[in-house]
Design a protein around this motif. Sequence first.
Motif, PDB file in Angstrom:
ATOM      1  N   CYS A  18       0.841  -1.208   0.000  1.00 51.28           N
ATOM      2  CA  CYS A  18       0.000   0.000   0.000  1.00 51.28           C
ATOM      3  C   CYS A  18       0.872   1.252   0.000  1.00 51.28           C
TER       4      CYS A  18
ATOM      5  N   SER B 251       2.464   1.715  -3.391  1.00 52.78           N
ATOM      6  CA  SER B 251       1.487   2.190  -4.381  1.00 52.78           C
ATOM      7  C   SER B 251       1.227   3.681  -4.209  1.00 52.78           C
TER       8      SER B 251
ATOM      9  N   GLU C 122      -8.574  -2.501   1.350  1.00 60.48           N
ATOM     10  CA  GLU C 122      -8.599  -1.887   0.025  1.00 60.48           C
ATOM     11  C   GLU C 122      -8.346  -0.385   0.120  1.00 60.48           C
TER      12      GLU C 122
ATOM     13  N   GLY D  80     -10.785  -0.215  -3.832  1.00 60.29           N
ATOM     14  CA  GLY D  80     -10.034  -1.213  -4.584  1.00 60.29           C
ATOM     15  C   GLY D  80      -9.602  -0.721  -5.954  1.00 60.29           C
ATOM     16  N   ALA D  81      -9.829  -1.557  -6.967  1.00 65.25           N
ATOM     17  CA  ALA D  81      -9.422  -1.223  -8.335  1.00 65.25           C
ATOM     18  C   ALA D  81     -10.119   0.038  -8.818  1.00 65.25           C
TER      19      ALA D  81
ATOM     20  N   VAL E 207      -8.135   2.890  -7.592  1.00 64.95           N
ATOM     21  CA  VAL E 207      -6.879   3.046  -8.322  1.00 64.95           C
ATOM     22  C   VAL E 207      -7.128   3.793  -9.633  1.00 64.95           C
TER      23      VAL E 207
ATOM     24  N   SER F 100      -9.958  -6.161 -13.546  1.00 64.68           N
ATOM     25  CA  SER F 100      -9.130  -5.327 -12.663  1.00 64.68           C
ATOM     26  C   SER F 100      -9.495  -5.551 -11.202  1.00 64.68           C
ATOM     27  N   ARG F 101     -10.788  -5.666 -10.927  1.00 60.71           N
ATOM     28  CA  ARG F 101     -11.227  -5.915  -9.543  1.00 60.71           C
ATOM     29  C   ARG F 101     -10.728  -7.272  -9.041  1.00 60.71           C
TER      30      ARG F 101
ATOM     31  N   TYR G 175      -6.943  -6.981  -8.429  1.00 59.33           N
ATOM     32  CA  TYR G 175      -6.718  -6.200  -7.208  1.00 59.33           C
ATOM     33  C   TYR G 175      -6.990  -7.075  -5.979  1.00 59.33           C
ATOM     34  N   ARG G 176      -8.119  -7.761  -6.001  1.00 57.85           N
ATOM     35  CA  ARG G 176      -8.513  -8.608  -4.873  1.00 57.85           C
ATOM     36  C   ARG G 176      -7.471  -9.709  -4.634  1.00 57.85           C
TER      37      ARG G 176
END
Length: 134
Positions: free
Chosen positions: A25, A28, A65, A78-79, A82, A108-109, A112-113
């Motif tokens: 995190c 990112s 998330e 989440g995604a 982003v 993407s979700r 991400y998950r």
Amino acid sequence: MDTLDGLIPSDAALLLLYDGHCSICRGSVEFLRRRQGSQRLHMQPLQEGDAVERLGLDPQRVREELHVIDRGGQVFQGADAVFRALAELPRWRWTGPLFSVPGVGPVSRRVYRFIAENRPQDECESGACAVRRR
């Protein structure tokens, strides 16, 4: 919106809430910070301040998330968060429309998950990366 008063500086478009104990995190957020140019993104670890409480967010979900809140009070997770954050970055704005391409959002979700659920535990402080699987 009253709950946003003082949470988003006047020069920022978004508030990003993230788990400050998670190395992925933090990395990112640093990626976003280096690319934002101006201060369009106000980034805050959930462990600092009272934003999570004031916005009525679940601290566990914010740990799991990234959460992005825009000036209108809309929350992205989440995604979705982003892509919303990237849309504010001058050289990354082109990614915003990608999320609406059929299939990109759901994939993407899932990606991400998967990453969130498989964070390296040894790189996190005090077990912060222990994310429950859904």
